[in-house]
Design a protein around this motif. Structure first.
Motif, PDB file in Angstrom:
ATOM      1  N   GLU A   1     -24.231 -35.119 -31.937  1.00 33.24           N
ATOM      2  CA  GLU A   1     -24.199 -36.433 -31.810  1.00 33.24           C
ATOM      3  C   GLU A   1     -23.029 -36.974 -32.305  1.00 33.24           C
ATOM      4  N   ASP A   2     -22.462 -36.232 -33.229  1.00 31.01           N
ATOM      5  CA  ASP A   2     -21.590 -36.474 -34.291  1.00 31.01           C
ATOM      6  C   ASP A   2     -20.703 -35.509 -34.636  1.00 31.01           C
ATOM      7  N   PHE A   3     -19.278 -35.663 -34.755  1.00 29.31           N
ATOM      8  CA  PHE A   3     -18.560 -34.389 -35.034  1.00 29.31           C
ATOM      9  C   PHE A   3     -18.214 -34.586 -36.636  1.00 29.31           C
ATOM     10  N   GLY A   4     -19.003 -35.391 -37.380  1.00 27.13           N
ATOM     11  CA  GLY A   4     -18.999 -35.392 -38.777  1.00 27.13           C
ATOM     12  C   GLY A   4     -17.945 -36.064 -39.637  1.00 27.13           C
ATOM     13  N   HIS A   5     -17.860 -36.100 -40.905  1.00 26.71           N
ATOM     14  CA  HIS A   5     -17.232 -36.999 -41.801  1.00 26.71           C
ATOM     15  C   HIS A   5     -16.845 -36.454 -43.007  1.00 26.71           C
ATOM     16  N   GLU A   6     -15.801 -36.699 -43.780  1.00 26.40           N
ATOM     17  CA  GLU A   6     -15.376 -36.410 -45.050  1.00 26.40           C
ATOM     18  C   GLU A   6     -16.474 -37.248 -46.048  1.00 26.40           C
ATOM     19  N   LEU A   7     -17.172 -36.469 -46.681  1.00 27.79           N
ATOM     20  CA  LEU A   7     -18.300 -37.337 -47.377  1.00 27.79           C
ATOM     21  C   LEU A   7     -17.929 -38.122 -48.383  1.00 27.79           C
ATOM     22  N   LEU A   8     -16.840 -37.917 -49.039  1.00 28.90           N
ATOM     23  CA  LEU A   8     -16.400 -38.787 -50.182  1.00 28.90           C
ATOM     24  C   LEU A   8     -15.760 -40.245 -49.442  1.00 28.90           C
ATOM     25  N   THR A   9     -15.130 -40.005 -48.351  1.00 29.87           N
ATOM     26  CA  THR A   9     -14.184 -41.208 -47.934  1.00 29.87           C
ATOM     27  C   THR A   9     -14.647 -41.599 -46.712  1.00 29.87           C
ATOM     28  N   GLY A  10     -15.593 -40.997 -46.017  1.00 34.05           N
ATOM     29  CA  GLY A  10     -16.165 -41.412 -44.600  1.00 34.05           C
ATOM     30  C   GLY A  10     -15.180 -41.258 -43.405  1.00 34.05           C
ATOM     31  N   ALA A  11     -14.036 -40.669 -43.706  1.00 30.38           N
ATOM     32  CA  ALA A  11     -12.956 -40.141 -42.771  1.00 30.38           C
ATOM     33  C   ALA A  11     -13.538 -39.227 -41.499  1.00 30.38           C
ATOM     34  N   ALA A  12     -13.549 -39.868 -40.223  1.00 28.55           N
ATOM     35  CA  ALA A  12     -14.210 -39.178 -39.400  1.00 28.55           C
ATOM     36  C   ALA A  12     -13.392 -37.806 -38.628  1.00 28.55           C
ATOM     37  N   ARG A  13     -14.209 -36.747 -38.536  1.00 36.26           N
ATOM     38  CA  ARG A  13     -13.629 -35.477 -38.018  1.00 36.26           C
ATOM     39  C   ARG A  13     -13.307 -35.760 -36.579  1.00 36.26           C
ATOM     40  N   THR A  14     -12.292 -35.194 -35.912  1.00 33.82           N
ATOM     41  CA  THR A  14     -12.144 -35.265 -34.674  1.00 33.82           C
ATOM     42  C   THR A  14     -12.771 -33.891 -33.615  1.00 33.82           C
ATOM     43  N   GLU A  15     -12.917 -34.198 -32.569  1.00 38.16           N
ATOM     44  CA  GLU A  15     -13.450 -33.316 -31.694  1.00 38.16           C
ATOM     45  C   GLU A  15     -12.842 -31.963 -31.811  1.00 38.16           C
ATOM     46  N   GLN A  16     -11.735 -31.925 -32.102  1.00 35.95           N
ATOM     47  CA  GLN A  16     -10.664 -30.903 -32.093  1.00 35.95           C
ATOM     48  C   GLN A  16     -10.890 -29.927 -33.341  1.00 35.95           C
ATOM     49  N   GLN A  17     -11.139 -30.827 -34.427  1.00 34.19           N
ATOM     50  CA  GLN A  17     -11.534 -30.285 -35.726  1.00 34.19           C
ATOM     51  C   GLN A  17     -12.880 -29.535 -35.764  1.00 34.19           C
ATOM     52  N   HIS A  18     -13.947 -30.388 -35.290  1.00 32.75           N
ATOM     53  CA  HIS A  18     -15.144 -29.916 -35.302  1.00 32.75           C
ATOM     54  C   HIS A  18     -15.245 -28.618 -34.274  1.00 32.75           C
ATOM     55  N   ARG A  19     -14.368 -28.475 -33.202  1.00 36.62           N
ATOM     56  CA  ARG A  19     -14.633 -27.226 -32.335  1.00 36.62           C
ATOM     57  C   ARG A  19     -14.006 -25.930 -33.065  1.00 36.62           C
ATOM     58  N   ALA A  20     -12.860 -26.379 -34.004  1.00 34.61           N
ATOM     59  CA  ALA A  20     -12.315 -25.310 -34.749  1.00 34.61           C
ATOM     60  C   ALA A  20     -13.186 -24.581 -35.588  1.00 34.61           C
ATOM     61  N   THR A  21     -14.370 -25.178 -36.112  1.00 35.27           N
ATOM     62  CA  THR A  21     -15.091 -24.492 -37.023  1.00 35.27           C
ATOM     63  C   THR A  21     -16.072 -23.764 -36.316  1.00 35.27           C
ATOM     64  N   ALA A  22     -16.063 -23.905 -35.065  1.00 44.98           N
ATOM     65  CA  ALA A  22     -16.999 -22.960 -34.124  1.00 44.98           C
ATOM     66  C   ALA A  22     -18.340 -23.108 -34.685  1.00 44.98           C
ATOM     67  N   PRO A  23     -19.037 -24.162 -34.615  1.00 47.33           N
ATOM     68  CA  PRO A  23     -20.359 -24.039 -35.267  1.00 47.33           C
ATOM     69  C   PRO A  23     -21.444 -23.181 -34.539  1.00 47.33           C
ATOM     70  N   GLY A  24     -21.365 -23.243 -33.289  1.00 46.87           N
ATOM     71  CA  GLY A  24     -22.264 -22.529 -32.517  1.00 46.87           C
ATOM     72  C   GLY A  24     -23.481 -22.372 -32.865  1.00 46.87           C
ATOM     73  N   GLY A  25     -24.139 -23.607 -33.086  1.00 45.98           N
ATOM     74  CA  GLY A  25     -25.567 -23.595 -33.383  1.00 45.98           C
ATOM     75  C   GLY A  25     -25.967 -23.385 -34.762  1.00 45.98           C
ATOM     76  N   ARG A  26     -24.925 -23.287 -35.524  1.00 47.86           N
ATOM     77  CA  ARG A  26     -25.394 -22.965 -37.173  1.00 47.86           C
ATOM     78  C   ARG A  26     -25.230 -24.569 -37.786  1.00 47.86           C
ATOM     79  N   ALA A  27     -26.078 -24.585 -38.618  1.00 45.03           N
ATOM     80  CA  ALA A  27     -26.126 -25.683 -39.766  1.00 45.03           C
ATOM     81  C   ALA A  27     -24.844 -25.733 -40.595  1.00 45.03           C
ATOM     82  N   LEU A  28     -24.692 -26.925 -40.975  1.00 50.82           N
ATOM     83  CA  LEU A  28     -23.384 -27.229 -41.818  1.00 50.82           C
ATOM     84  C   LEU A  28     -23.775 -27.593 -43.298  1.00 50.82           C
TER      85      LEU A  28
END
Length: 807
Positions: free
Chosen positions: A603-630
């Motif tokens: 539902e969301d690509f995530g954020h930097e928790l201190l600043t709220g800066a949004a992560r992009t699709e490319q940044q999210h995809r690069a982490t390769a979460p593959g169904g793992r929790a963050l």
């Protein structure tokens, strides 16, 4: 039946771990009516907290005469709290029965629906033609029905095309939503209420369940009274009823939750209470988390939080050695400093121990309102319906095809607009029509003087749909009378994903209408159409709206396709996801350890928790979460509006067990109004002695935002924290103090919000307190349960106000 004002939780029905919570049916009928005089019991559920207790509405002679808990309901097993038992009576007083419009002389005058709607539509068309869809905004409630939220979401996103849509759920539930997305990929509670039946350890973080969810607390009390009592940890700056029952109470300073949680995580890691195999298989981010929390030994945490290092270690050991741990989180975290970062650390604690997806193991990132979950599912909080990702082109395309509109109509070029920003745009003049439904921001939002200037000014045309002439409605240009609970049919979803059907028991008074009918009328008059030419929305009844929502939710985490109105009548609560091959619903999420973090599904690509800066699709995809929790990590920072030399104490706000939000309903229910008729300020005995204040004295609270004067209650508590309930407004009829002068707690609270969830920070603010005179104090109240308040005063002084717990 015992006095449920004096004892909000009722008699105990103890039961063992793994047992079934015994049934206890609570009932209240108006004076002079007996059960055999009730002609009809109508299926519904309570809408005065996020528990969503199943009940039946008693009807006689065409009016509601009482309520009875539903014995077979999975949420409450027949129990009702004091708000559920008595609060519905507030619907029978002071109702709006005709539309109102602002006359040339400035007063609100009664009119018919055509006159009111023609004025709304004329202004709406004019603004659309001149300024486009960004001139429109909607601000709704956590009190409406799923069918209404989804209809409004379609109108706003596919009809108007505005991203300016939010609800007062931003004040209570936005951080729950954000933290679940950050850790697990999408919204949705991993645990359920039945986990109370199985756990051996309970940890309540900023959650005074004894007052915010009285029936849930009754369930906890019954486990505590059972043969194998679970251990209980309470994190709360105040000595609440929950704290009184706790094995470990951590009275943290407001604004320091993240430091405490980082310290607990450090102990769990350093003392080896980690399921390393599970963590390696099902999570990402352990190394970064370990690096951050290494800086939070118990001694440093104690200094930051104002608690003992021994208690920090004890709480960590309780959590780390429990075999079935259930955590709950609410406003003490969500409305405080670094809210999303703190809530994510509770998720992290469970991820480190693999405590998810099994009976008694899980997290409940609680909601504050009964239908808050529906605002998030349906997109009435600005998100895309069905937990779709506004930054995912495929998700936008799915909705465009479902609604038969052009993709570019659906706002998705940036994040949806949160409530505080909507009001800022209204102040600046870019939002020129603001439609408020079922909520009272002239009392509930922070920085109230500014909010009232915006609503009462000439920069924005204000439409209010409400059942009462609230402080907000008094400032509107058009007021539309609304039907309430029991006067319309629809569904709503509670904290643990349980869906109830609430059926119409009686007609609404006068010309009042349900919000579904109001918004459909607006859409028809505006002439909204799909690409193929049919009306948008094309449905006209609650059942049709529910069927369309099922189409929208299909294949998404909140899948409703296996439900029906008839099944909801028979089952007394069904949890989503619920599909045709699983019509019984789903008790716990993530049983298989697979999370909703896949880049194409989340539902969301995530954020930097201190600043709220949004992560992009490319940044999210690069982490390769593959169904793992963050495993998300962040360092503690000092709150920006905390105490200083001029404002040396910490102000925090919250609820009382007897009232809900701004008391529009509960303040009109006799038992509840009498129990807590007026606001107060709670001071610790240490601070009271230092200030020369005794019980009942009137004190002035001052912050950089303003001042209020309130009678004092003196309690035995950690010094430095001052508490005020937020329910009370400024109308003369709402207060017994000072001829009706405002005593709203939010007069004192500055504008500020969490960088990720955008939830306003109202629980930590520097405040100065000064005694201004002796006073009569609040009205007497009954003793509650076994709790007792310690009154500091001269010899022979009497407690004015009894022992009335509050969050």
């Amino acid at each position: 039946m015992p006095d449920r004002v004096a004892d909000p939780w009722g008699r105990r029905t103890p039961y063992p771990a793994g047992g079934n919570w015994p049934t206890r049916v609570d009932e209240h009928l108006v004076a002079g009516v007996s059960a055999d005089q009730v002609r009809q019991w109508v299926t519904s559920a309570c809408v005065l907290c996020s528990n969503g207790c199943g009940l039946r509405i008693g009807v006689a002679d065409g009016r509601v005469v009482g309520v009875r808990g539903q014995a077979g309901d999975r949420v409450n097993r027949g129990r009702l709290g004091p708000k559920g038992l008595y609060g519905w009576q507030g619907q029978q007083r002071d109702r709006l029965t005709t539309p109102l419009v602002r006359a040339e002389g400035g007063e609100l005058v009664a009119c018919d629906w055509d006159t009111a709607m023609n004025r709304v539509v004329a202004r709406s068309r004019e603004l659309l033609d001149r300024w486009g869809p960004l001139s429109h905004a909607f601000y709704t409630s956590g009190q409406l029905l799923l069918e209404e939220y989804y209809t409004l979401s379609v109108i706003g996103k596919a009809g108007l095309g505005t991203p300016h849509m939010d609800g007062n759920t931003r004040l209570c539930t936005a951080t729950a939503d954000a933290a679940l997305k950050e850790s697990f990929g999408t919204d949705g509670q991993p645990a359920c209420y039945a986990d109370v039946d199985h756990c051996d350890t309970l940890v309540l973080h900023g959650h005074n369940a004894a007052e915010t969810q009285t029936v849930l607390w009754a369930r906890v009390l019954d486990r505590l009274a059972g043969p194998d009592r679970p251990r209980l940890v309470c994190v709360d700056p105040r000595r609440t009823e929950v704290a009184r029952h706790a094995d470990v109470h951590l009275p943290v300073r407001p604004g320091t939750n993240l430091a405490l949680l980082n310290g607990l995580l450090r102990e769990v890691l350093h003392r080896g209470w980690v399921d390393h195999d599970w963590v390696a298989a099902h999570t990402l981010g352990l190394d970064e988390l370990a690096r951050v929390v290494a800086d939070y030994p118990a001694g440093r945490v104690a200094d930051i939080c104002g608690v003992s290092a021994r208690d920090v270690l004890a709480a960590a050991e309780v959590f780390g050695t429990g075999q079935r741990v259930l955590s709950t989180v609410l406003q003490g975290v969500y409305q405080s400093h670094q809210a999303t970062a703190s809530a994510c650390q509770v998720n992290n604690l469970h991820l480190l121990r693999g405590m998810l997806g099994r009976p008694g193991c899980g997290v409940l990132q609680m909601n504050g309102q009964p239908t808050a979950q529906n605002t998030r599912e349906c997109g009435a909080n600005g998100d895309l319906p069905g937990f779709r990702n506004w930054a995912n082109p495929r998700h936008v395309r799915e909705l465009a095809e479902l609604w038969d509109v052009a993709e570019e109509t659906i706002p998705h070029t940036g994040p949806p607009t949160h409530a505080m920003q909507i009001f800022r745009y209204a102040e600046q003049g870019s939002v020129r029509l603001l439609w408020i439904a079922g909520t009272n921001p002239a009392v509930s939002l922070p920085d109230l003087d500014r909010v009232r200037r915006i609503l009462g000014g000439d920069t924005v045309f204000v439409v209010v749909s409400d059942a009462y002439l609230t402080e907000t409605a008094e400032l509107a240009d058009v007021v539309l009378p609304s039907a309430l609970w029991g006067e319309k049919t629809g569904t709503f979803t509670n904290t643990d994903r349980t869906v109830h059907l609430a059926e119409q028991a009686v007609p609404p008074p006068g010309q009042a209408r349900g919000d579904l009918d109001t918004w459909l009328d607006y859409a028809r008059r505006m002439g909204f159409r799909t690409r193929s030419g049919r009306p948008l929305p094309w449905w006209s009844t609650p059942a049709e709206a529910f069927a369309e929502w099922q189409r929208c939710s299909a294949g998404r985490p909140c899948d409703y396709t296996g439900m029906s109105y008839q099944a909801l009548r028979e089952r007394h609560g069904i949890q989503w996801p619920c599909t045709p091959d699983r019509p019984q619903g789903t008790e716990r999420l993530y049983v298989d350890g697979v999370f909703n973090t896949d880049t194409d599904y989340c539902e969301d690509f995530g954020h930097e928790l201190l600043t709220g800066a949004a992560r992009t699709e490319q940044q999210h995809r690069a982490t390769a979460p593959g169904g793992r929790a963050l495993l998300r990590a962040a360092h503690h920072t000092e709150p920006p509006h905390g105490p200083n030399a001029d404002y040396p104490l910490r102000l925090t706000t919250g609820r009382t067990v007897y009232h809900f939000h701004t008391r529009t309903k509960t303040g009109r229910a006799p038992q509840l109004a009498e129990a807590a008729p007026a606001p107060w300020v709670e001071l610790s005995d240490v601070d009271a002695r230092r200030l020369g204040v005794v019980e009942g004295d009137v004190v002035r609270l001052t912050t950089p935002q303003g001042s209020v004067e309130l009678p004092a209650r003196v309690v035995r508590a950690e010094p430095g924290t001052v508490f005020v309930p937020f329910h009370y407004g400024q109308r003369a009829s709402e207060s017994t103090l000072d001829g009706g002068r405002t005593h709203a707690a939010n007069e004192l609270v500055p504008t500020g919000w969490d960088p990720v969830s955008k939830q306003p920070v109202v629980k930590v603010c520097g405040v100065r307190v000064r005694r201004v005179g002796a006073g009569t104090g609040p009205a007497p109240a009954p003793e509650l349960g076994a709790a007792r308040r310690v009154v500091v005063g001269p010899p022979g002084a009497t407690a004015a106000g009894g022992d009335r717990p509050c969050t």
